[in-house]
Design a protein around this motif. Structure first.
Motif, mmCIF file in Angstrom:
data_model
loop_
_atom_site.group_PDB
_atom_site.id
_atom_site.type_symbol
_atom_site.label_atom_id
_atom_site.label_comp_id
_atom_site.label_asym_id
_atom_site.label_seq_id
_atom_site.Cartn_x
_atom_site.Cartn_y
_atom_site.Cartn_z
ATOM 1 N N ASP A 56 0.865 -1.174 0.000
ATOM 2 C CA ASP A 56 0.000 0.000 0.000
ATOM 3 C C ASP A 56 0.903 1.226 0.000
ATOM 4 O O ASP A 56 1.780 1.364 0.860
ATOM 5 N N SER A 57 0.662 2.131 -0.972
ATOM 6 C CA SER A 57 1.511 3.319 -1.065
ATOM 7 C C SER A 57 1.358 4.219 0.152
ATOM 8 O O SER A 57 2.231 5.047 0.426
ATOM 9 N N ASN A 58 0.256 4.057 0.896
ATOM 10 C CA ASN A 58 0.021 4.898 2.064
ATOM 11 C C ASN A 58 0.528 4.260 3.349
ATOM 12 O O ASN A 58 0.323 4.799 4.442
ATOM 13 N N SER A 59 1.143 3.104 3.210
ATOM 14 C CA SER A 59 1.651 2.401 4.404
ATOM 15 C C SER A 59 2.995 1.777 4.077
ATOM 16 O O SER A 59 3.246 1.372 2.940
ATOM 17 N N ASP A 113 -12.802 -1.510 0.917
ATOM 18 C CA ASP A 113 -13.245 -0.724 -0.220
ATOM 19 C C ASP A 113 -12.094 -0.039 -0.944
ATOM 20 O O ASP A 113 -12.224 1.039 -1.472
ATOM 21 N N VAL A 114 -10.926 -0.645 -0.914
ATOM 22 C CA VAL A 114 -9.781 -0.064 -1.620
ATOM 23 C C VAL A 114 -9.238 -1.087 -2.608
ATOM 24 O O VAL A 114 -9.373 -2.292 -2.421
ATOM 25 N N ASN A 115 -8.644 -0.571 -3.699
ATOM 26 C CA ASN A 115 -8.009 -1.470 -4.654
ATOM 27 C C ASN A 115 -6.752 -2.060 -4.028
ATOM 28 O O ASN A 115 -6.083 -1.434 -3.213
ATOM 29 N N LYS A 116 -6.447 -3.261 -4.452
ATOM 30 C CA LYS A 116 -5.283 -3.954 -3.902
ATOM 31 C C LYS A 116 -4.131 -3.929 -4.905
ATOM 32 O O LYS A 116 -4.346 -4.056 -6.108
ATOM 33 N N THR A 117 -2.933 -3.730 -4.373
ATOM 34 C CA THR A 117 -1.739 -3.948 -5.189
ATOM 35 C C THR A 117 -1.085 -5.194 -4.629
ATOM 36 O O THR A 117 -0.489 -5.174 -3.551
ATOM 37 N N THR A 127 4.802 1.136 -6.426
ATOM 38 C CA THR A 127 3.471 1.171 -5.829
ATOM 39 C C THR A 127 2.453 1.664 -6.864
ATOM 40 O O THR A 127 2.787 1.930 -8.020
ATOM 41 N N ASP A 128 1.216 1.830 -6.428
ATOM 42 C CA ASP A 128 0.155 2.279 -7.316
ATOM 43 C C ASP A 128 0.336 3.725 -7.770
ATOM 44 O O ASP A 128 -0.357 4.176 -8.688
#
Length: 817
Positions: free
Chosen positions: A385-388, A420-424, A507-508
């Motif tokens: 996750d780009s936010n983590s 509810d989030v897209n997965k990478t 990342t995304d």
């Protein structure tokens, strides 16, 4: 009795002289007209004069039939009526194909194919300019080339349409002027009919008048098909189509008048009814004006409006190089100028960016005999996750460890993402995703073995911002990975440890999640021992329809659904079919309606040429929740009942209410829309304002710009070259042009062959007709000698009778005197 008197014999000889004098006159007339157009050779019909019944001394009671000589009963034309009919029929065909071929050849020359200035070459130049920008995103000159090439293509197409329009106008004017020519022919035939009737009444045969009438009819047959009916009086009637336009000395005058509702288009009328031409030059002129030229002008319009609309829809979704300007068009608007019900409903684009929906559902293309959910092993998959800075790896038999759950049903395997989030989700060594038949993308990563770890700093630029990752510690794999993953401000790359290797992945927030799209500055050689490898990432770019289509409660619809277009049912499975699959099924349905998905997921429906680019000429129906989910309508409440989206009964008020949030494109109901194809003034003045960056969809379901080096707008646009949105979903832009040129070439070649065949047949019939009715000098000389000898013989006969009479007068009864 005179029948046996010498005076009677003198009369017989005299008739012979007169008969052959007349026959010689006919021969002379034939020879004088050997080169006269339309002349039919004539022959004297010589018959015996009525005999006399004369009793003789030997048979006083039984009269003998004594001949009295000969006379010319009539002078006949040598002509074959059947050959005349055949001649005029082939003349119709010859002139029809001659005009079709001549104009088709001219149209081919206008298109300039094949040639360096042909429309296909200009189209390819436009696409080559796109490729140049893709290869060098910082090249401002390449942006100028794109604008210039698009402008050149547009101007050439407009000039081509102008020339076709002029040709159409010239033919329209020729139709009007040909009326006078036909009326002159009809007037001449009517006048000749009157003269022929007068001569026929007197008992004579007006051969030269008949020849002149046939010659005029032959000339009339150049223009149109005619039916000639012979009348007992010697006159004729002429039929044109289903009507008689000339009867004896009376004819219906033709006149050119503009057809109501068709502007300045001329029709040919007679007695307030329009005349239809089935063959000849007039048929060719009408066909060229009303069918062939409008067809190719329509193809230019179809190409132009679809290219303008498609490019604009994609261009609007991108950002310029600064990442601040979005929503701008590449081409000027082709929206209808004229208001009212006559405007065509060309296109509707949904108001939702569907790809920003959370992508939760995936499916396997494989078939299984048992539930494969438990096949996953430790470290098969990695969730980033780009936010983590946390990387979650899978655990054996547990899909939920990476936020997924599986469902096995009738041999099919469906996967659902939690949240509810897209997965990478990465599969760095291809051990799970592709083997399970899930859609994957192959992206570039950097693989470093534990023996090749180094310490130091790296940096890269994203969207004009410099990102630095300092103090990378190469002590061991985990320390190396953590120093990258925990670096402040680094939302762009992650390091995954698997076995004896570390994989550096994107990342995304990086275009296409590929390290290939990052230019890394590595002065200290931290990554110098790295190897560029391809790894699998779960592909969410083409999600299944159950990610979008919801029921009336907002829950995903799983199963088979359908919509109906023009009576054709189009079925799709929301669990396995994607938006692109749905669009492809619509395009292959041959309904005249085509579908297209924009890069951000707007669902687009368009009317094709068979519907005259007007969705109001179609009927589209289906469940309201399907159209709502696709962003075409905004309706409350949703009932999941069948509804009609648009039909032939739809008025603009209904359409505006139905698609109150969607983007509608109206077109003027006229030909020549290609003339609206023009690059916007802003881009002409400053090509650097081109949209270049479509951005990337982050795991938070938002599109954000990547930066000036991302030219994804033109990546997508260069890919529409073969997008099947033209010819009712059968052709891409390149294929459409190729097929148009090929069709034109085939039509021209067919016209040339048919022209040759018609000319050969016409020449054969003309030769046969000339053989029958034409004057042969050799034959006439032979007849002249024959008639001369007969004349001389008759004269000698009279001399002999004269001598006999002299003998009787001067010698008879003088014996013994």
């Amino acid at each position: 009795m005179s029948g046996i008197s010498l005076h009677g014999l003198l009369n017989t000889g005299l008739l012979g002289v007169y008969t052959h004098k007349i026959a010689m006159n006919v021969v002379g007339h034939n020879m004088s007209n050997v080169n006269t157009e339309g002349y039919s050779r004539q022959r004297a019909v010589i018959v015996t004069t009525p005999p006399l019944g004369i009793p003789t001394l030997a048979q006083p009671s039984i009269p003998l039939q004594m001949g009295t000589g000969s006379k010319v009963a009539d002078i006949k034309r040598v002509r074959d009526a059947f050959l005349d009919v055949q001649y005029r029929n082939t003349n119709n065909r010859k002139n029809y194909w001659d005009n079709i071929y001549g104009n088709m050849h001219y149209i081919e020359q206008l298109f300039g194919e094949p040639g360096e200035n042909g429309i296909r070459v200009l189209f390819d130049n436009f696409w080559s300019a796109m490729e140049e920008l893709k290869s060098d995103p910082n090249n401002e000159a390449a942006k100028g080339q794109i604008v210039a090439r698009a402008d050149e293509l547009g101007n050439t197409m407009k000039d081509l349409d102008y020339r076709l329009d002029q040709l159409q106008e010239d033919i329209n004017n020729e139709i009007a002027t040909r009326v006078n020519e036909m009326n002159n022919y009809l007037k001449r035939v009517a006048d000749l009919n009157n003269k022929i009737r007068s001569v026929e009444i007197s008992g004579s045969t007006p051969n030269d008048l008949l020849d002149e009438r046939d010659r005029v009819i032959d000339q009339l047959s150049n223009l149109t098909n005619i039916k000639v009916t012979q009348m007992p009086s010697g006159e004729i009637s002429l039929g044109l189509g289903d009507r008689t336009i000339l009867h004896g000395g009376v004819y219906e005058e033709l006149y050119a008048e503009m057809i109501p509702g068709k502007g300045e288009t001329y029709g040919i009328f007679s007695n307030n009814s329009q005349v239809e031409f089935a063959d000849g030059k007039m048929k060719a002129l009408f066909e060229l004006r009303d069918e062939i030229i409008p067809k190719y002008r329509g193809k230019l319009d179809e190409f132009a409006v679809n290219l303008v609309d498609t490019v604009n829809l994609i261009h609007k979704e991108g950002w310029d190089k600064t990442g601040t300007i979005t929503g701008s068009s590449f081409f000027k608007s082709i929206e209808a100028v004229k208001s009212g019900e006559d405007a065509r409903f060309f296109r509707v684009a949904g108001f939702k960016d569907l790809f920003t929906n959370p992508i939760k559902y995936f499916y396997s293309k494989n078939t299984f005999t048992s539930d494969p959910s438990t096949n996953i092993k430790d470290n098969d998959l990695y969730l980033i996750d780009s936010n983590s800075n946390t990387i979650t790896n899978s655990t054996a038999g547990n899909l939920s460890s990476v936020g997924l759950s599986g469902k096995y049903e009738n041999g099919k395997f469906y996967i659902e993402s939690d949240g509810d989030v897209n997965k990478t989700i990465y599969d760095v060594d291809g051990s799970y995703l592709s083997k399970m038949g899930l859609n994957t993308s192959s992206v570039q990563a950097i693989k470093i073995n534990k023996e090749g770890l180094k310490s130091g700093d790296i940096s890269f630029e994203v969207g004009g911002t410099n990102i630095s990752i300092n103090s990378i510690d190469g002590t061991d794999l985990n320390t190396f990975a953590n120093s990258i993953n925990n670096s402040s401000g680094n939302d762009y790359i992650r390091a995954i440890v698997k076995g004896d290797n570390v994989y550096i992945v994107a990342t995304d927030k990086v275009a296409k999640k590929s390290m290939q799209n990052l230019v890394i500055k590595d002065d200290k050689g931290v990554l110098s021992n790295g190897e560029k490898v391809s790894v699998d990432v779960l592909d969410t770019s083409n999600p299944t329809l159950n990610n979008f289509i919801k029921d009336k409660n907002g829950d995903p619809v799983n199963g088979t659904e359908s919509i109906e277009i023009n009576g054709i049912k189009i079925e799709f499975d929301t669990r396995t079919d994607s938006l692109k699959d749905l669009a492809e099924k619509i395009n292959k349905s041959n309904t005249g309606v085509t579908a297209f998905i924009t890069p951000h997921g707007k669902f687009v429906l368009r009317a094709g040429a068979s519907l005259n680019f007007d969705l109001k000429n179609s009927k589209i129906s289906g469940k309201d929740n399907i159209f709502q989910s696709l962003g075409l309508i905004d309706k409350t409440p949703i009932t999941e009942n069948e509804m009609t989206l648009v039909s032939t009964d739809s008025k603009w008020e209904d359409i505006n209410n139905m698609f109150n949030k969607a983007d509608i494109l109206r077109l003027d109901n006229e030909i020549g829309l290609v003339n609206r194809m023009e690059v916007t003034d802003g881009l002409k003045d400053n090509p650097s304002n081109l949209s270049v960056d479509l951005g990337i969809l982050t795991n938070s379901n938002k599109y954000v710009p990547v930066g000036p080096k991302n030219v994804s707008v033109w990546d997508v646009l260069s890919g529409i070259k073969d997008l099947a949105v033209l010819n009712d979903g059968k052709d891409g832009f390149s294929g459409f042009l190729a097929n148009t040129i090929a069709e034109m070439g085939i039509e021209g070649e067919t016209a040339e062959k048919m022209k040759g065949n018609a000319e050969a047949l016409h020449s054969q019939i003309d030769g046969e007709r000339d053989r029958v009715q034409g004057v042969s000098i050799d034959e006439e000389v032979s007849n002249m000698i024959k008639y001369q000898k007969a004349f001389n013989a008759s004269a000698r006969f009279i001399t002999a009778i004269d001598q006999m009479m002299e003998k009787i007068v001067n010698s008879l009864g003088t014996v013994g005197r």
